[in-house]
Design a protein around this motif. Sequence first.
Motif, PDB file in Angstrom:
ATOM      1  N   THR A 199       0.812  -1.214   0.000  1.00  0.00           N
ATOM      2  CA  THR A 199       0.000   0.000   0.000  1.00  0.00           C
ATOM      3  C   THR A 199       0.847   1.266   0.000  1.00  0.00           C
ATOM      4  O   THR A 199       0.336   2.349  -0.278  1.00  0.00           O
ATOM      5  N   GLN A 200       2.129   1.133   0.330  1.00  0.00           N
ATOM      6  CA  GLN A 200       3.017   2.290   0.366  1.00  0.00           C
ATOM      7  C   GLN A 200       4.130   2.117  -0.666  1.00  0.00           C
ATOM      8  O   GLN A 200       4.612   1.007  -0.896  1.00  0.00           O
ATOM      9  N   THR A 201       4.544   3.220  -1.252  1.00  0.00           N
ATOM     10  CA  THR A 201       5.618   3.149  -2.246  1.00  0.00           C
ATOM     11  C   THR A 201       7.004   3.245  -1.620  1.00  0.00           C
ATOM     12  O   THR A 201       7.990   2.845  -2.242  1.00  0.00           O
ATOM     13  N   GLN A 202       7.086   3.741  -0.371  1.00  0.00           N
ATOM     14  CA  GLN A 202       8.403   3.987   0.224  1.00  0.00           C
ATOM     15  C   GLN A 202       9.266   2.728   0.338  1.00  0.00           C
ATOM     16  O   GLN A 202      10.463   2.766  -0.016  1.00  0.00           O
ATOM     17  N   PRO A 203       8.728   1.589   0.828  1.00  0.00           N
ATOM     18  CA  PRO A 203       9.588   0.393   0.905  1.00  0.00           C
ATOM     19  C   PRO A 203      10.075  -0.069  -0.464  1.00  0.00           C
ATOM     20  O   PRO A 203      11.188  -0.586  -0.593  1.00  0.00           O
ATOM     21  N   LYS A 206      12.824   2.311  -1.496  1.00  0.00           N
ATOM     22  CA  LYS A 206      14.038   2.005  -0.732  1.00  0.00           C
ATOM     23  C   LYS A 206      14.763   0.807  -1.338  1.00  0.00           C
ATOM     24  O   LYS A 206      15.997   0.784  -1.417  1.00  0.00           O
ATOM     25  N   THR A 207      13.996  -0.188  -1.767  1.00  0.00           N
ATOM     26  CA  THR A 207      14.592  -1.357  -2.417  1.00  0.00           C
ATOM     27  C   THR A 207      15.300  -0.955  -3.706  1.00  0.00           C
ATOM     28  O   THR A 207      16.402  -1.428  -4.010  1.00  0.00           O
ATOM     29  N   LEU A 208      14.683  -0.047  -4.455  1.00  0.00           N
ATOM     30  CA  LEU A 208      15.251   0.372  -5.739  1.00  0.00           C
ATOM     31  C   LEU A 208      16.466   1.280  -5.589  1.00  0.00           C
ATOM     32  O   LEU A 208      17.177   1.530  -6.561  1.00  0.00           O
ATOM     33  N   GLU A 209      16.715   1.785  -4.387  1.00  0.00           N
ATOM     34  CA  GLU A 209      17.942   2.550  -4.161  1.00  0.00           C
ATOM     35  C   GLU A 209      19.170   1.653  -4.247  1.00  0.00           C
ATOM     36  O   GLU A 209      20.281   2.124  -4.503  1.00  0.00           O
ATOM     37  N   ASN A 240       9.657   7.045  -9.578  1.00  0.00           N
ATOM     38  CA  ASN A 240      10.284   7.985  -8.652  1.00  0.00           C
ATOM     39  C   ASN A 240      11.745   7.655  -8.368  1.00  0.00           C
ATOM     40  O   ASN A 240      12.578   8.557  -8.225  1.00  0.00           O
ATOM     41  N   ALA A 241      12.053   6.354  -8.249  1.00  0.00           N
ATOM     42  CA  ALA A 241      13.372   5.963  -7.751  1.00  0.00           C
ATOM     43  C   ALA A 241      14.327   5.461  -8.826  1.00  0.00           C
ATOM     44  O   ALA A 241      15.531   5.707  -8.754  1.00  0.00           O
ATOM     45  N   ARG A 242      13.804   4.713  -9.813  1.00  0.00           N
ATOM     46  CA  ARG A 242      14.691   4.124 -10.825  1.00  0.00           C
ATOM     47  C   ARG A 242      13.875   3.870 -12.089  1.00  0.00           C
ATOM     48  O   ARG A 242      13.371   2.760 -12.310  1.00  0.00           O
ATOM     49  N   PRO A 243      13.740   4.852 -12.947  1.00  0.00           N
ATOM     50  CA  PRO A 243      12.855   4.727 -14.115  1.00  0.00           C
ATOM     51  C   PRO A 243      13.214   3.596 -15.068  1.00  0.00           C
ATOM     52  O   PRO A 243      12.359   3.143 -15.827  1.00  0.00           O
TER      53      PRO A 243
END
Length: 460
Positions: A199-203, A206-209, A240-243
Motif C-alpha cells: 500500500t506504500q511506495t516507500q519500501p 528504498k529497495t530500488l535505491e 520515482n526511484a529508478r525509471p
Amino acid sequence: MKSIFPFLVLFILMGTNAFAMQNWKQTKMLWAHYVAWGFDHVNGFDNIANAPEGIANPFTDRSLDHKNLQDDAGTWEGIHSQIRTAIQFGFDGFCVDAFRQFTSVLSRFYREAEGTPFKIALCVDGNLDHDSLFEELKTFITTYRDHPNACLIDNKLVIFVYTLAIPHETWKSVLAKLDEINLKPYILAKPIHESRNWTQTQPIEKTLEIFDGIYDFGCNGFTLQEQFIRYENTRTAIKNARPDAILVAGVTPGYIGHNSGFYRPFLNSKTTRDNWNAAIKTNAEWVCITTWNDYGEHTQFEPSSANRTALLKINQAYADIWRETATPPRPPQPIFTYRDELLLGTDFTIDAVIPSFTTQPATLTLILKDLDGKTIKEFPPLELDGKETYAHTWRINAVDTFNWLDAFTVHATLTDHLNPQKPINRQLPPAVIRYAKLENLRPVRVAWDEISYVTPQLKL
C-alpha cells in the motif's frame, strides 16, 4: 585449399557468445521459481500408507517428470526433463532458489540447460552474513557470467532475491565490493513479504535505491483490485526511484504453507487468472510463476498427478495474451479446475478456462450425475466463439443438492456448431463428499485433451 573448420568453430563460438550476451531486458521473459531442495515423492506420496510418521502431513501431489525426481537416483535426469517440459510450455528460464553453495547447487541446472536457449538464474534465499554473501556471489558470478545459458542485462548476470533476512546495508556493501572487481550483478529483489499488501511506495523505493528491479513472489492474499493497486504502487515507485527498473510480476495458483501457516485460496483457477490479469494490465516486463516444483507449499506448476499439464496450459494461455501471441490453429480445449473433495454443506464450484481457438464456434455443457448415472444438475449451455481466451465458473448450492450423497461425477459435452449431431463427451474425475475432514485443500485440474473418451469394457 585451406580448411574451413577453424572458421566454423569461431563462427559457432561467436554465435553462442552473442546469444548469451543478448540484453534480455528488452524481451518479455517467462520464468519459473524452482526450489532446489528435494521432495521424497516415493515415500511421501506413493507409499504414504506404509509410512505412519508422515501421515499427518503427506504430499497431496507428486511429480510426473521422474519417479525419483530430486532424490539421488533422479536428480540429474529429472532436471533435464523439467527444462524441456518448461520450454515446451513457453518458459524462458528457471530462477533457482538456494540458501548457500550457489555455484555447486546450480551446476546441474546450467549443465542440463546446455544446448537449449533456456536461461538459468540464481534466486538468493536464507540469511548469509556479509563475508559469506560476498564470497558466494563472487565465485558464482565468476563461474557462470559467461555461460551460454546465463541471463545478462547490461552485461551483468541477472540474480533474483527472495530473502528479506539480509539487511539492505549488507547488500549495499557487498554490491559495492563486487563492483570494484567488475562482478556487480543485475539484481531483481522482493521489497516486501508476500503476505502483506504493497500500500506504500516507500519500501519499494528504498529497495530500488540498491537493486535494479522488483521481483514479486506472487503469493499474496488480496483481491484482484488490490493486486492492481499493488502494481500501480510499484510503477509509481519505479518512476520515482529508478525509471529504468523492470518489474517481475508473480503468478501463483494458491498457497498452503504447512510450516508458515500462511494460506492463499486457490479459488479453482481464479487466483492464477487474477495474478495473470494483474500482470497483463500493468504490462510487466517479466513474469515469474510461483513455483515450478514446491510441493511442500502446493504451488507446483510442473506436470503432476493432480495437475497433469492442465495448469501449464492455463498458464500458457495467459502468457500468450501477455506476449500478444497469435492463436495457432486449434479446436476448443477447455481446462477444468475444481475440488475433488467437498465438505458436506459447502457449495460445489467448477471453472473452465477455454483458450482462444480457430475452428467454428461451439457449445459447452456440464452435467453432474450421481454414481447411478442419475442427473443431479444440468447447467445452461455455454456458447464459445473462440475469439479470445475465456473463463467461466459454475456453482451449485450444496444444501439443496448433495444431502446424503457420497460422490458424484462431472460430465462435459462440446458441440461444434457445424456438426451438432456429433457432440464430444468427456467424463471428469469424480468428486467425493466428506462428512468431517478434507484430505487436502488443493483442487484438481483436467485438460480436455487429456481425458480418455473410450468407453471401458469388461470381457471375461
